[in-house]
Design a protein around this motif. Structure first.
Motif, PDB file in Angstrom:
ATOM      1  N   THR A   1     -14.161  39.612 108.179  1.00 27.97           N
ATOM      2  CA  THR A   1     -12.985  39.050 108.817  1.00 27.97           C
ATOM      3  C   THR A   1     -11.970  40.171 109.062  1.00 27.97           C
ATOM      4  N   LEU A   2     -10.997  39.905 109.924  1.00 29.78           N
ATOM      5  CA  LEU A   2      -9.944  40.898 110.179  1.00 29.78           C
ATOM      6  C   LEU A   2      -9.181  41.215 108.900  1.00 29.78           C
ATOM      7  N   ARG A   3      -8.903  40.177 108.088  1.00 26.03           N
ATOM      8  CA  ARG A   3      -8.170  40.399 106.836  1.00 26.03           C
ATOM      9  C   ARG A   3      -8.982  41.280 105.890  1.00 26.03           C
ATOM     10  N   ALA A   4     -10.278  41.010 105.780  1.00 27.22           N
ATOM     11  CA  ALA A   4     -11.117  41.807 104.888  1.00 27.22           C
ATOM     12  C   ALA A   4     -11.180  43.254 105.348  1.00 27.22           C
ATOM     13  N   ALA A   5     -11.393  43.473 106.634  1.00 31.45           N
ATOM     14  CA  ALA A   5     -11.487  44.842 107.146  1.00 31.45           C
ATOM     15  C   ALA A   5     -10.179  45.593 106.946  1.00 31.45           C
ATOM     16  N   GLY A   6      -9.057  44.906 107.188  1.00 34.52           N
ATOM     17  CA  GLY A   6      -7.761  45.549 107.005  1.00 34.52           C
ATOM     18  C   GLY A   6      -7.511  45.938 105.563  1.00 34.52           C
ATOM     19  N   LEU A   7      -7.889  45.059 104.635  1.00 36.37           N
ATOM     20  CA  LEU A   7      -7.675  45.349 103.215  1.00 36.37           C
ATOM     21  C   LEU A   7      -8.577  46.468 102.718  1.00 36.37           C
ATOM     22  N   VAL A   8      -9.805  46.511 103.192  1.00 39.35           N
ATOM     23  CA  VAL A   8     -10.708  47.588 102.770  1.00 39.35           C
ATOM     24  C   VAL A   8     -10.077  48.945 103.057  1.00 39.35           C
ATOM     25  N   ARG A   9      -9.378  49.046 104.169  1.00 39.39           N
ATOM     26  CA  ARG A   9      -8.743  50.306 104.551  1.00 39.39           C
ATOM     27  C   ARG A   9      -7.386  50.504 103.879  1.00 39.39           C
ATOM     28  N   ALA A  10      -6.777  49.421 103.391  1.00 36.12           N
ATOM     29  CA  ALA A  10      -5.403  49.514 102.905  1.00 36.12           C
ATOM     30  C   ALA A  10      -5.271  49.682 101.391  1.00 36.12           C
ATOM     31  N   VAL A  11      -6.238  49.198 100.610  1.00 39.32           N
ATOM     32  CA  VAL A  11      -6.081  49.238  99.152  1.00 39.32           C
ATOM     33  C   VAL A  11      -6.176  50.671  98.616  1.00 39.32           C
ATOM     34  N   ASP A  12      -5.544  50.880  97.461  1.00 45.63           N
ATOM     35  CA  ASP A  12      -5.599  52.191  96.821  1.00 45.63           C
ATOM     36  C   ASP A  12      -6.974  52.483  96.238  1.00 45.63           C
ATOM     37  N   VAL A  13      -7.589  51.435  95.654  1.00 44.49           N
ATOM     38  CA  VAL A  13      -8.876  51.603  94.979  1.00 44.49           C
ATOM     39  C   VAL A  13      -9.876  50.600  95.545  1.00 44.49           C
ATOM     40  N   VAL A  14     -11.018  51.098  95.983  1.00 42.88           N
ATOM     41  CA  VAL A  14     -12.112  50.243  96.439  1.00 42.88           C
ATOM     42  C   VAL A  14     -13.133  50.170  95.309  1.00 42.88           C
ATOM     43  N   ALA A  15     -13.272  48.995  94.701  1.00 40.02           N
ATOM     44  CA  ALA A  15     -14.186  48.806  93.572  1.00 40.02           C
ATOM     45  C   ALA A  15     -15.397  48.004  94.027  1.00 40.02           C
TER      46      ALA A  15
ATOM     47  N   THR B   1      -9.484  55.896  96.456  1.00 40.59           N
ATOM     48  CA  THR B   1     -10.295  56.137  95.268  1.00 40.59           C
ATOM     49  C   THR B   1     -11.352  55.051  95.186  1.00 40.59           C
ATOM     50  N   GLU B   2     -12.547  55.414  94.745  1.00 38.56           N
ATOM     51  CA  GLU B   2     -13.610  54.436  94.589  1.00 38.56           C
ATOM     52  C   GLU B   2     -13.898  54.221  93.101  1.00 38.56           C
ATOM     53  N   ALA B   3     -14.186  52.979  92.746  1.00 37.98           N
ATOM     54  CA  ALA B   3     -14.552  52.632  91.373  1.00 37.98           C
ATOM     55  C   ALA B   3     -15.911  51.962  91.407  1.00 37.98           C
ATOM     56  N   ARG B   4     -16.935  52.708  90.993  1.00 43.04           N
ATOM     57  CA  ARG B   4     -18.290  52.172  90.956  1.00 43.04           C
ATOM     58  C   ARG B   4     -18.498  51.442  89.628  1.00 43.04           C
ATOM     59  N   LEU B   5     -18.886  50.184  89.689  1.00 44.80           N
ATOM     60  CA  LEU B   5     -19.067  49.347  88.507  1.00 44.80           C
ATOM     61  C   LEU B   5     -20.566  49.083  88.375  1.00 44.80           C
ATOM     62  N   GLU B   6     -21.227  49.827  87.502  1.00 44.55           N
ATOM     63  CA  GLU B   6     -22.689  49.807  87.442  1.00 44.55           C
ATOM     64  C   GLU B   6     -23.205  48.816  86.406  1.00 44.55           C
ATOM     65  N   TYR B   7     -24.005  47.867  86.873  1.00 48.34           N
ATOM     66  CA  TYR B   7     -24.585  46.871  85.972  1.00 48.34           C
ATOM     67  C   TYR B   7     -25.483  47.551  84.944  1.00 48.34           C
TER      68      TYR B   7
END
Length: 252
Positions: free
Chosen positions: A30-44, A68-74
């Motif tokens: 969605t437009l909201r999802a795409a916009g937030l992916v680019r706007a947040v400080d940390v993508v987890a 910044t990316e936060a990888r959360l590994e199962y």
């Protein structure tokens, strides 16, 4: 507000965003999802050991170098039965530690976008973070196109007609349970197929529905596969695989 303003997106400090990234193709965000992916400080994002993570792969074209990316590994995925005590213990510890990690970022005033394949509130790990964090931090959940919707669309298969009832079933159910549930519904989506594919196929056949069942794996992705279930003799399906059984209700 212009279309560019909408696409730019905004993210509030100290807020957790559960971002539904859809079934596999970045164009279905969605437009909201795409916009937030680019706007947040940390993508987890959650990921299996040794793999990039499907949600991360989907949004790769949208990420910026400032984030910044936060990888959360199962610790485990399919290696241990999901109904075993070992699985529950390992995943329980993982979810608690992950929630604490995300809470630390939020307390620092970071905006955190936690990616969720499909929709965040539909069989997603995000829900376990939401349950632990929503009472203490602002949370916004951004709905996404579900994997099943992406799959039945790619298969060009209307799933419900008229008054059809739709059942969404996990392939982890016992064979007899699957047969019973399938006999009570008009249309069905069987998810979590993976190692359960042979059992699911037997259950669908016993329920008398094999002739109209379709197997879809990696729907909307580059390597998608769509075949009638009757022609699929694989003993094991893909992690992103499901069986679709369309209804035959009222058509005008």
């Amino acid at each position: 507000m212009t279309s560019l303003d909408i696409l730019a997106g905004t993210a509030r400090a100290g807020t957790l965003y559960g971002i539904g990234v859809g079934p596999g193709d970045v164009r279905y965000l969605t437009l909201r999802a795409a916009g937030l992916v680019r706007a947040v400080d940390v993508v987890a994002f959650f990921a299996k050991k040794g793999l990039q993570g499907n949600a991360r792969r989907i949004v790769a074209p949208l990420l910026t170098s400032e984030q910044t990316e936060a990888r959360l590994e199962y610790p485990v995925t399919e290696e241990v039965p999901a109904d075993s005590a070992d699985y529950r213990n390992q995943i329980g510890v993982f979810y608690r530690e992950t929630a604490e990690h995300l809470a630390g970022l939020l307390r620092q005033g970071k905006s955190v976008g936690l990616l969720a394949e499909g929709d965040p509130f539909f069989y997603g790990s995000f829900m376990h973070m939401w349950r632990r964090l929503a009472s203490d931090f602002p949370v916004e959940v951004v709905p996404g196109v579900t994997g099943m919707s992406g799959c039945w669309t790619r298969a060009q298969m209307p799933i419900t007609w008229g008054d059809d009832m739709l059942a969404v079933l996990p392939g982890t159910l016992g064979e007899s349970q699957l047969v019973e549930r399938l006999r009570l519904t008009d249309a069905a989506v069987i998810m979590k197929v993976g190692r359960n594919l042979a059992k699911v196929r037997r259950a669908v056949e016993q329920a008398g529905l094999l002739s109209r069942a379709i197997y879809v794996e990696r729907g909307t992705m580059e390597d998608e596969r769509i075949v009638p279930l009757v022609d699929c003799n694989d003993s094991r399906g893909a992690y992103f695989g499901m069986v679709l059984i369309p209804g035959e209700g009222r058509r005008i």
